[in-house]
Design an enzyme around this catalytic site. Structure first.
Site, PDB file in Angstrom:
ATOM      1  N   TRP A  99       0.840  -1.213   0.000  1.00  0.00           N
ATOM      2  CA  TRP A  99       0.000   0.000   0.000  1.00  0.00           C
ATOM      3  C   TRP A  99       0.863   1.246   0.000  1.00  0.00           C
ATOM      4  CZ3 TRP A  99      -4.144  -1.593  -1.874  1.00  0.00           C
ATOM      5  CH2 TRP A  99      -4.736  -2.785  -1.467  1.00  0.00           C
ATOM      6  N   ASP A 166      -1.648   6.905   6.058  1.00  0.00           N
ATOM      7  CA  ASP A 166      -2.678   5.929   5.708  1.00  0.00           C
ATOM      8  C   ASP A 166      -2.869   5.061   6.948  1.00  0.00           C
ATOM      9  OD1 ASP A 166      -4.161   3.772   4.839  1.00  0.00           O
ATOM     10  OD2 ASP A 166      -2.827   3.228   3.175  1.00  0.00           O
ATOM     11  N   LYS A 190     -11.602  -2.125   7.191  1.00  0.00           N
ATOM     12  CA  LYS A 190     -10.724  -2.884   8.082  1.00  0.00           C
ATOM     13  C   LYS A 190     -11.179  -2.758   9.539  1.00  0.00           C
ATOM     14  CE  LYS A 190      -8.282  -3.550   4.372  1.00  0.00           C
ATOM     15  NZ  LYS A 190      -7.349  -2.570   3.878  1.00  0.00           N
TER      16      LYS A 190
END
Ligand SMILES: *Cc1c(COP(=O)(O)O)cnc(C)c1O
Length: 356
Positions: A99, A166, A190
């Site tokens: 990511w 993030d 998540k």
């Protein structure tokens, strides 16, 4: 059979969230309508999004001068929106996984990107520590929790520059010093809600300092001005997010959640470290994620990995297969995961080991 959901995302949600979402699908706020069919401009939905934003601020202690947004496009959209809105000359990025490197790729479209360190050389099994960030960068971007590799940075680093993070897979699992950040973003699937909404916490004053023109939908100012209602927001995920946020508050807030998360992770890492059959892929305890626990079988037992997944499945354990780029197992212990489910997993590991 009761299922123990260890999926990495979309992932487990609290029963409270799921039950209240199901109820609202049938009858939302006594309107006699489903949440699926009401206007996002109705006063009932306005109350939902207002309360959700207020709870994010309350739980994370967000200071004055920050806006909380609920946007579409996932965390991946933020990989582009962040540099679009914040990168004027140069930004620093830390490469700690898939990511993070996706975010780097996007930032490079907008300006100079200084990748200050990377753990790619060791398949991202650690967090780089020895790096310096140039003082003249517009911001330093990092991924607090590397969902795929099971590493985590559980603090807000002091680097002398503004931070952007993030936090998709560990937001609401520790207190955050929000004042150090120009922006924090997190895809909901998540640790908060079903997929479809991304929370963005952005410092109002940090915007408006880039010279480029920004397309309307990609400009944070558009969404701040309209309270995340410039266009139709993801109504159902926002409703679910509100339920989870209420549940977080009722659970005692972030400190209580963190304590619980630490206990769960300690239980599982202990089982891994004391086993002859399993081993963690992240060796430095300081780098280990408390949200995504990655482990494999030792070389001697490697060919039993598939058998263990089946064995665990027989006890209702689902979602423990590791990401293809790591292999082995990954048990995701998000906030909604009860400690009893972790006990069931640990028990299954011990019992499986005893059969060999
Ligand atoms: C899952 C994940 C993403 C991608 O999220 P999308 O909402 O699917 O774009 C980004 N960053 C992290 C840390 C993630 O865990």
């Amino acid at each position: 059979m009761k299922k123990h959901n260890f999926y990495a995302g979309p992932s487990i949600l609290s029963e409270y969230t799921i039950k209240n979402t199901a109820d609202a699908i049938l009858n939302f706020a006594d309107t006699g309508l489903s949440i699926l069919e009401v206007s996002h401009r109705s006063k009932e939905f306005q109350a939902v999004i207002d309360e959700a934003a207020a709870l994010v601020k309350e739980l994370l202690n967000v200071p004055q001068g920050y806006s909380v947004l609920f946007l579409g496009g996932g965390a991946s959209m933020q990989f582009c929106m962040i540099p679009y809105n914040f990168l004027q000359n140069k930004a620093a990025y830390l490469d700690t996984g898939t990511w993070a490197s996706n975010a780097i790729k996007e930032a490079k479209l907008f300006g100079e990107v200084d990748v200050v360190a990377s753990s790619k050389d060791a398949n991202y099994t650690y967090i780089p520590k020895d790096f310096t960030v140039p003082a003249d960068v517009d911001y330093f971007h990092f991924t607090t929790n590397n969902t795929i590799y099971g590493t985590e940075i559980r603090h807000d680093p002091d680097l002398g520059v503004r931070l952007i993070a993030d936090m998709s897979s560990d937001i609401f699992s520790r207190p955050i010093d929000v004042a150090k950040y120009d922006a924090i973003y997190a895809g909901a699937q998540k640790n908060l809600a079903p997929a479809g909404v991304t929370i963005v916490i952005v410092k109002d004053e940090a915007l408006g300092h880039v010279e480029r023109a920004i397309p309307t939908m990609l400009n944070y100012k558009t969404h701040i001005a309209k309270g995340s209602m410039f266009n139709t927001p993801p109504v159902l995920p926002i409703y679910s997010a509100l339920q989870t946020l209420r549940w977080y508050r009722d659970m005692g807030g972030i400190e209580a959640l963190e304590k619980r998360d630490m206990e769960k992770a300690a239980l599982l890492y202990e089982a891994i470290d004391s086993s002859r059959m399993f081993q963690g892929t992240v060796t430095d305890p300081a780098d280990r994620s408390i949200m995504n626990v990655c482990f494999v079988m030792t070389p001697e037992y490697k060919d039993l990995e598939k058998d263990f997944i089946d064995f665990a499945g027989g006890r209702g354990i689902v979602g423990i297969k590791g990401h293809r780029s790591v292999g082995g197992f990954r048990a995701s212990l998000y906030n909604a995961m009860p400690i009893d489910s972790v006990r069931v997993l640990v028990e299954a590991m011990k019992d499986f080991e005893a059969t060999r």
